[in-house]
Design an enzyme around this catalytic site. Sequence first.
Site, PDB file in Angstrom:
ATOM      1  N   ALA A 159       0.835  -1.201   0.000  1.00  0.00           N
ATOM      2  CA  ALA A 159       0.000   0.000   0.000  1.00  0.00           C
ATOM      3  C   ALA A 159       0.874   1.256   0.000  1.00  0.00           C
ATOM      4  O   ALA A 159       1.985   1.259   0.543  1.00  0.00           O
ATOM      5  CB  ALA A 159      -0.921   0.001   1.210  1.00  0.00           C
TER       6      ALA A 159
ATOM      7  N   GLY B 261       0.705  -5.384   0.953  1.00  0.00           N
ATOM      8  CA  GLY B 261      -0.346  -5.511  -0.044  1.00  0.00           C
ATOM      9  C   GLY B 261       0.129  -6.136  -1.336  1.00  0.00           C
ATOM     10  O   GLY B 261      -0.670  -6.733  -2.070  1.00  0.00           O
TER      11      GLY B 261
ATOM     12  N   GLU C 279      -0.235  -9.677  -0.681  1.00  0.00           N
ATOM     13  CA  GLU C 279      -1.667  -9.971  -0.643  1.00  0.00           C
ATOM     14  C   GLU C 279      -2.236 -10.074  -2.056  1.00  0.00           C
ATOM     15  O   GLU C 279      -3.112 -10.909  -2.321  1.00  0.00           O
ATOM     16  CB  GLU C 279      -2.400  -8.904   0.174  1.00  0.00           C
TER      17      GLU C 279
END
Length: 297
Positions: free
Chosen positions: A98, A143, A146
């Site tokens: 992120a 992220g 992810e």
Amino acid sequence: MLRALTSALRLPRPWRPLRTRSCASHGATGDPEIQVRALTGRDQGITEILMNRPSARNALGNILVSELLEALAQLREDQQVRVLLFRSGVKGVFCAGADLKEREQMSEAEVGIFVQRLRGLMNEIAAFPAPTIAAMDGFALGGGLELALACDLRVAAASSAVMGLIETTRGLLPGAGGTQRLPRCLGVALAKELIFTGRRLSGAQAQALGLVNHAVSQNEEGNAAYHRARELAQEILPQAPIAVRLGKVAIDRGMEVDISSGMAIEGICYAQNIPTQDRLEGMAAFREKRPPRFVGK
């Protein structure tokens, strides 16, 4: 229960073709942060999403997330997409996670909304009807990992790929599916260890744990994982696309329920494949001792 499952497991509606393009929304420089490319020749059927935000190491900011969501919404309707491959156009990085610099400027309410959108993005990747592959030639942190976990398959460079859910080292916890997909991939105890410690793994270490399907030696161009991911996609291309998609549904849905319900899901998926032209073609090819020619119908 079976009636509800049948309704939930219907095949996607007929897909519409998507032309090769860059996304319409632009970053601060006016350039798109992703490019979508449908490959041709022996790679026809493979579509690539190239993340290209070098100024932020492909960090997931509002624009990049919006472009990815837009691309996925259109690609899922394209019947020509048999495999979707995520790669990076920034050498040495897959996705740095992120965009925390952007997040610093957000209010608490805005942070909550953004993380919800990020979680929705990962869910859209996981629910994509065709197989998805993440090609990790560099860093995939927070992220970024992810995103890779939301893909069906993962390929990493053995030494140059570095991955981990490092959120706890930043005073955070994984918020885009990491606490759910990592234990489903590696088991609860190991996932807890990796999340609690924020440990980083090389591609070779990740393969040893089962986090990635393949780890390959890096080449001079820095894209060895991408080439291995394309080879993996090429192995999928000749197979019956409807059967592949239904197999994905059966596995993904079945893993969320007890085995008895999972067997029922498998049966529903199998029944949907019976009337397809490709099943008849597969049987005919076997009988005639020739390679099948599947058309996705």
